[in-house]
Design an enzyme around this catalytic site. Structure first.
Site, PDB file in Angstrom:
ATOM      1  N   ILE A  45      11.131 -54.932 -32.733  1.00  0.00           N
ATOM      2  CA  ILE A  45       9.736 -55.393 -32.807  1.00  0.00           C
ATOM      3  C   ILE A  45       9.252 -55.106 -34.222  1.00  0.00           C
ATOM      4  CG2 ILE A  45       7.413 -55.184 -31.844  1.00  0.00           C
ATOM      5  CD1 ILE A  45       8.772 -53.907 -29.322  1.00  0.00           C
ATOM      6  N   GLU A  46       9.058 -56.152 -35.002  1.00  0.00           N
ATOM      7  CA  GLU A  46       8.686 -55.970 -36.405  1.00  0.00           C
ATOM      8  C   GLU A  46       7.173 -56.009 -36.580  1.00  0.00           C
ATOM      9  OE1 GLU A  46      11.070 -58.807 -38.568  1.00  0.00           O
ATOM     10  OE2 GLU A  46      12.874 -57.604 -38.231  1.00  0.00           O
ATOM     11  N   CYS A  55      13.464 -50.531 -34.032  1.00  0.00           N
ATOM     12  CA  CYS A  55      14.741 -51.147 -33.671  1.00  0.00           C
ATOM     13  C   CYS A  55      14.855 -51.301 -32.155  1.00  0.00           C
ATOM     14  CB  CYS A  55      15.898 -50.277 -34.145  1.00  0.00           C
ATOM     15  SG  CYS A  55      16.073 -50.175 -35.924  1.00  0.00           S
ATOM     16  N   GLU A  57      17.276 -50.379 -30.235  1.00  0.00           N
ATOM     17  CA  GLU A  57      17.814 -49.175 -29.580  1.00  0.00           C
ATOM     18  C   GLU A  57      16.702 -48.176 -29.287  1.00  0.00           C
ATOM     19  OE1 GLU A  57      18.785 -50.740 -32.282  1.00  0.00           O
ATOM     20  OE2 GLU A  57      20.886 -50.360 -32.770  1.00  0.00           O
ATOM     21  N   CYS A  93      21.402 -48.358 -36.820  1.00  0.00           N
ATOM     22  CA  CYS A  93      20.983 -47.726 -38.082  1.00  0.00           C
ATOM     23  C   CYS A  93      21.021 -46.202 -37.931  1.00  0.00           C
ATOM     24  CB  CYS A  93      19.585 -48.212 -38.482  1.00  0.00           C
ATOM     25  SG  CYS A  93      18.245 -47.398 -37.600  1.00  0.00           S
ATOM     26  N   CYS A  96      18.405 -44.625 -35.574  1.00  0.00           N
ATOM     27  CA  CYS A  96      18.735 -44.788 -34.148  1.00  0.00           C
ATOM     28  C   CYS A  96      19.872 -43.858 -33.740  1.00  0.00           C
ATOM     29  CB  CYS A  96      19.083 -46.237 -33.844  1.00  0.00           C
ATOM     30  SG  CYS A  96      17.642 -47.317 -33.906  1.00  0.00           S
TER      31      CYS A  96
HETATM   32  N1  THU Z   1      17.686 -53.577 -36.228  1.00  0.00           N
HETATM   33  C1  THU Z   1      17.776 -53.145 -34.942  1.00  0.00           C
HETATM   34  O1  THU Z   1      16.906 -53.408 -34.111  1.00  0.00           O
HETATM   35  N2  THU Z   1      18.855 -52.416 -34.595  1.00  0.00           N
HETATM   36  C2  THU Z   1      19.924 -52.191 -35.394  1.00  0.00           C
HETATM   37  O2  THU Z   1      20.894 -51.605 -34.949  1.00  0.00           O
HETATM   38  C3  THU Z   1      19.913 -52.647 -36.784  1.00  0.00           C
HETATM   39  C4  THU Z   1      18.658 -53.280 -37.256  1.00  0.00           C
HETATM   40  C5  THU Z   1      16.539 -54.413 -36.601  1.00  0.00           C
HETATM   41  C6  THU Z   1      15.521 -53.793 -37.496  1.00  0.00           C
HETATM   42  C7  THU Z   1      14.897 -55.015 -38.118  1.00  0.00           C
HETATM   43  O3  THU Z   1      13.910 -55.517 -37.234  1.00  0.00           O
HETATM   44  C8  THU Z   1      16.028 -56.026 -38.186  1.00  0.00           C
HETATM   45  O4  THU Z   1      17.007 -55.569 -37.270  1.00  0.00           O
HETATM   46  C9  THU Z   1      16.640 -56.185 -39.568  1.00  0.00           C
HETATM   47  O5  THU Z   1      16.982 -54.959 -40.093  1.00  0.00           O
END
Ligand code: THU
Length: 139
Positions: A45-46, A55, A57, A93, A96
């Site tokens: 969710i950005e 993220c 996770e 990442c 996470c």
């Molecule tokens: N992102 C995740 O949700 N999980 C990951 O394991 C790697 C990155 C998301 C964060 C951001 O919204 C987008 O992917 C690009 O980095």
């Protein structure tokens, strides 16, 4: 392949459909399996302010922990360009991985990185975060 792992990867793919990623256009889904058998899903969710973004996770962990869950078996993760099939693995990442370390036994907790055609690769948390800092270090 074990059936529960396939099902967890499928749940992650379904969760990915809800990703809100208008800035990166990178859609991620996660499905977190609790020891009691329940599954909590999450998507990324950005935010227009960028740093409040979360993220997939951690969305799944926040949902589970806020419902009283503390014991986890595995998480499936799938990610890739929004609208495309996921060709490559989407490794979690560092933030996470650290959140996983808070709640999960690094030697047994499994991280399933799913791709196309119901394929996945499987890693223990200790493989992804060797010599990690955990609640035990504060005791
Ligand atoms: N992102 C995740 O949700 N999980 C990951 O394991 C790697 C990155 C998301 C964060 C951001 O919204 C987008 O992917 C690009 O980095």
């Amino acid at each position: 392949m074990e059936q529960w792992k396939d099902l967890l990867c499928q749940q992650a793919k379904i969760a990915r459909e809800h990703a809100y990623c208008p800035y990166s256009h990178f859609a991620v889904g996660a499905a977190l399996l609790c020891e009691d058998g329940k599954i909590y899903t999450g998507c990324n969710i950005e935010s227009a302010a960028y740093s409040p973004s979360i993220c997939a996770e951690r969305t799944a962990f926040a949902k589970a922990v806020s419902e009283g869950e503390k014991n986890f078996t595995a998480i499936a993760i799938v990610g890739g360009e929004q609208g495309d099939a996921c060709k490559g693995e989407c490794p979690p990442c560092g933030v996470c991985r650290q959140v996983m370390m808070e709640f999960c036994d690094p030697e047994t907790f499994l991280v399933l990185l799913a791709t196309e055609n119901n394929e996945y690769k499987e890693y223990t948390l200790s493989k992804l975060l060797p010599f990690g800092f955990s609640p035990g270090n504060l005791r």
